[in-house]
Design an enzyme around this catalytic site. Structure first.
Site, short mmCIF file in Angstrom:
data_model
loop_
_atom_site.label_atom_id
_atom_site.label_comp_id
_atom_site.label_asym_id
_atom_site.label_seq_id
_atom_site.Cartn_x
_atom_site.Cartn_y
_atom_site.Cartn_z
N LYS A 1 4.69 7.38 -2.68
CA LYS A 1 3.46 8.16 -3.75
C LYS A 1 2.19 7.69 -3.01
O LYS A 1 1.62 8.48 -3.45
CB LYS A 1 3.55 6.30 -4.50
CG LYS A 1 2.39 6.38 -5.63
CD LYS A 1 2.20 4.79 -6.72
CE LYS A 1 2.07 3.74 -5.84
NZ LYS A 1 0.72 3.67 -5.98
N ASN A 2 2.05 6.31 -2.14
CA ASN A 2 0.42 6.97 -1.50
C ASN A 2 0.03 7.38 -1.05
O ASN A 2 -1.59 8.18 -0.46
CB ASN A 2 -0.56 5.33 -1.03
CG ASN A 2 0.08 4.06 -1.77
OD1 ASN A 2 -0.24 4.44 -3.83
ND2 ASN A 2 0.39 3.11 -1.93
N ARG B 1 -6.41 3.98 -11.00
CA ARG B 1 -7.42 4.58 -9.92
C ARG B 1 -7.51 4.86 -8.72
O ARG B 1 -8.78 5.97 -8.88
CB ARG B 1 -7.71 3.25 -9.54
CG ARG B 1 -7.74 1.82 -10.01
CD ARG B 1 -7.82 0.93 -9.65
NE ARG B 1 -9.18 1.16 -8.71
CZ ARG B 1 -10.44 0.14 -9.28
NH1 ARG B 1 -10.08 -0.23 -10.64
NH2 ARG B 1 -11.70 0.42 -7.79
N CYS C 1 -9.05 -5.19 -11.87
CA CYS C 1 -7.70 -4.41 -12.59
C CYS C 1 -7.34 -5.94 -12.00
O CYS C 1 -7.72 -6.38 -11.58
CB CYS C 1 -7.54 -3.00 -11.86
SG CYS C 1 -6.66 -3.72 -9.98
N ARG D 1 -12.04 -4.15 -7.08
CA ARG D 1 -12.03 -2.62 -6.82
C ARG D 1 -12.92 -1.85 -6.77
O ARG D 1 -12.92 -0.80 -7.43
CB ARG D 1 -10.77 -2.38 -7.26
CG ARG D 1 -9.81 -2.80 -6.89
CD ARG D 1 -8.38 -2.39 -7.31
NE ARG D 1 -7.59 -1.19 -6.39
CZ ARG D 1 -6.62 -0.93 -6.57
NH1 ARG D 1 -5.79 -1.36 -7.45
NH2 ARG D 1 -6.68 0.20 -5.62
N ASP E 1 0.53 -4.45 -0.16
CA ASP E 1 1.54 -4.24 -1.17
C ASP E 1 2.77 -4.48 -1.16
O ASP E 1 3.84 -4.66 -1.75
CB ASP E 1 1.28 -2.33 -0.66
CG ASP E 1 0.79 -1.65 -1.48
OD1 ASP E 1 -0.25 -2.83 -2.17
OD2 ASP E 1 0.56 -0.40 -1.26
N ILE F 1 -6.68 -8.59 1.79
CA ILE F 1 -7.09 -7.39 0.71
C ILE F 1 -7.98 -7.25 -0.15
O ILE F 1 -8.64 -7.17 -0.48
CB ILE F 1 -5.88 -5.78 1.52
CG1 ILE F 1 -5.80 -6.10 2.75
CG2 ILE F 1 -6.29 -4.91 0.77
CD1 ILE F 1 -6.62 -5.40 4.01
N ARG G 1 5.58 2.37 -11.56
CA ARG G 1 4.69 3.64 -11.23
C ARG G 1 4.75 3.70 -10.13
O ARG G 1 4.10 4.81 -9.65
CB ARG G 1 2.83 2.54 -11.80
CG ARG G 1 2.35 2.65 -13.24
CD ARG G 1 0.86 1.94 -13.07
NE ARG G 1 0.12 2.61 -12.21
CZ ARG G 1 -0.61 1.85 -11.92
NH1 ARG G 1 -1.21 0.58 -11.97
NH2 ARG G 1 -1.90 2.30 -10.80
#
Ligand code: EPZ
Length: 416
Positions: free
Chosen positions: A22-23, A92, A116, A121, A304, A326, A396
């Site tokens: 996804k990223n 985002r 969020c 962020r 993540d 992070i 998502r």
């Protein structure tokens, strides 16, 4: 609203493929704004965030179609330079349209994404970098308005190796003639994938995957085809799920080099992970040894996977510490894990987890993509019935996670 019902404490067994990342797919899809020519992107996962990105590209003027995991994108001569708030607030990563649109049209208007569930962020690193390239940035009614009479290639240093800021600058730099050097750049594999795509479009990019990325921009970029890299976070989630529930699972199409810190942590926990032809096999039995982790930019342990790891440590034979360096508030899952009988204690950005012999099923709620994945991992390890609410967060980032888990023998159902 969908929810998952999991009957846990069942060993996982079998083999599943890993999807495209996804990223990595998000910035690659957005980078198609850099050209008028057609692009084809393969291995794109079918996810909510991808659908949002495709809608965003359409709103800006691209023609987009998706068939299975292949996306075709055309058009682009008359793009809009304003991203709508209703899409940006859903995702985002929409802020990444700033780089390509600014480079091509010298102006762009993007709503400030706002905070969020995992942190504030801000986008100051993106803004500073555009300013270093000669742009001016104003806040108008909650929107970030970025303009530049001339956008200049330059040498710039990011104050933190932000993934999104590195990607935004790389895309802007690819479409202006000259050399831009980004130091303290993010080193994530997704940066390397974007660099490969920018090269396929005709730009020159070197150093991706190191902390200094050089982008040789061109006035005009052409169309290209690209295959997105495997999703290291999906792969890591399945590895940890098998480690937590126990079992013998093979993941196909995974890139082990992207998972170094996770594989090292699993090994310390006493889980066996071995390479197979084109994949990884994970074998786990009994309770793990406790292993403390600290999340860091790549190649450190990925934020993540912090929530899945915490869920795993809840059943370890001892205490471990989890430091989240992070994001400032990425611990919403900890209180939900406590509902399953986990022992967790907070102190700022640290959580101490004292492993218990077993978790007990309960009703729990996902608050973001990865927190949700962590709760699924916990539900698979827990005895009895766990209900995970707000599955839309998980959707998502994971394509039908329950189907893949069922292929591994997990008892998990989606209820509407
Ligand atoms: C990317 O987000 C990922 N998203 C995130 O994945 C991932 O958690 C994160 O990188 C870190 O690995 C995508 O790739 C679409 P950052 P990004 O800019 O680019 C601060 C998921 O679940 N920061 O590296 O937004 C920021 O607040 C998602 O798939 C600033 O202070 O991450 C954060 O604390 C969630 N100012 C830290 O840096 C800035 O201008 C890392 O953010 C930018 C960032």
């Amino acid at each position: 609203m969908d929810r998952f019902v999991i009957e846990g404490a069942k060993r996982l067994k079998g083999s599943v493929p890993v999807n495209g990342s996804k990223n990595a797919a998000l910035p690659v899809l957005i980078a198609t704004l850099l050209t008028d020519e057609p692009c084809v992107i393969e291995n794109v996962p079918r996810l909510r965030d991808i659908r949002t990105t495709l809608r965003l590209l359409e709103t800006l003027g691209k023609r987009v179609s998706m068939e299975r995991h292949r996306v075709s994108i055309e058009g682009g001569r008359r793009l809009l330079t304003r991203a709508p708030y209703d899409l940006v607030k859903e995702m985002r990563a929409s802020v990444l349209v700033a780089g390509p649109l600014l480079a091509r049209f010298r102006k762009v208007r993007v709503p400030q994404p706002g905070g969020c569930a995992i942190g504030l962020r801000p986008v100051d690193i993106h803004v500073r970098a555009f300013q270093a390239m000669g742009a001016s940035c104003e806040n108008e009614g909650g929107d970030l308005v970025i303009t530049a009479r001339r956008l200049q290639p330059c040498r710039l240093r990011l104050r933190f190796p932000s993934v999104g800021a590195t990607e935004n600058v790389m895309m802007a730099a690819a479409a202006i003639r000259g050399t831009t050097v980004i130091s303290n750049a993010a080193r994530e594999p997704e940066i390397e994938d974007l660099a490969d795509f920018l090269c396929e479009l005709g730009a020159g990019v070197t150093g991706a995957g190191t902390s200094e990325v050089r982008v040789e921009g061109r006035d005009r970029l052409h169309g290209a085809s690209h295959r997105v890299i495997p999703d290291r976070i999906e792969a890591g989630t399945f590895l940890i799920a098998c480690a937590a529930a126990g079992g013998d699972v093979t993941l196909r199409g995974v890139e082990p080099a992207h998972l170094g810190a996770v594989l090292a942590a699993l090994k310390k926990a006493g889980v066996s992970v071995t390479r197979t032809d084109g994949g990884l096999r994970v074998v786990s039995r009994g309770r793990p040894r406790p292993v403390s982790i600290r999340t860091e930019p790549h190649p450190g342990f990925p934020t993540d996977l912090q929530a899945p790891w915490m869920a795993f440590m809840c059943v370890a034979r001892g205490a471990s510490r989890i430091c989240e360096d992070i994001f400032e508030r990425r611990f919403m899952h900890a209180a939900e894990l406590a509902r399953l009988g986990a022992w967790v204690a907070f102190e700022g950005n640290r959580v101490t987890v004292r492993g218990v012999p077993a978790l007990q099923g309960a009703s729990i709620m996902a608050s973001d993509i990865r927190a949700g994945a962590g709760l699924v991992v916990a539900g698979l390890a827990a005895s009895g019935k766990t209900e995970v609410q707000r599955v839309y967060h998980i959707d998502r980032g994971y394509e039908r996670i329950e189907r893949k888990l069922r292929r591994l023998g997990a008892r998990i159902r989606r209820l509407g």
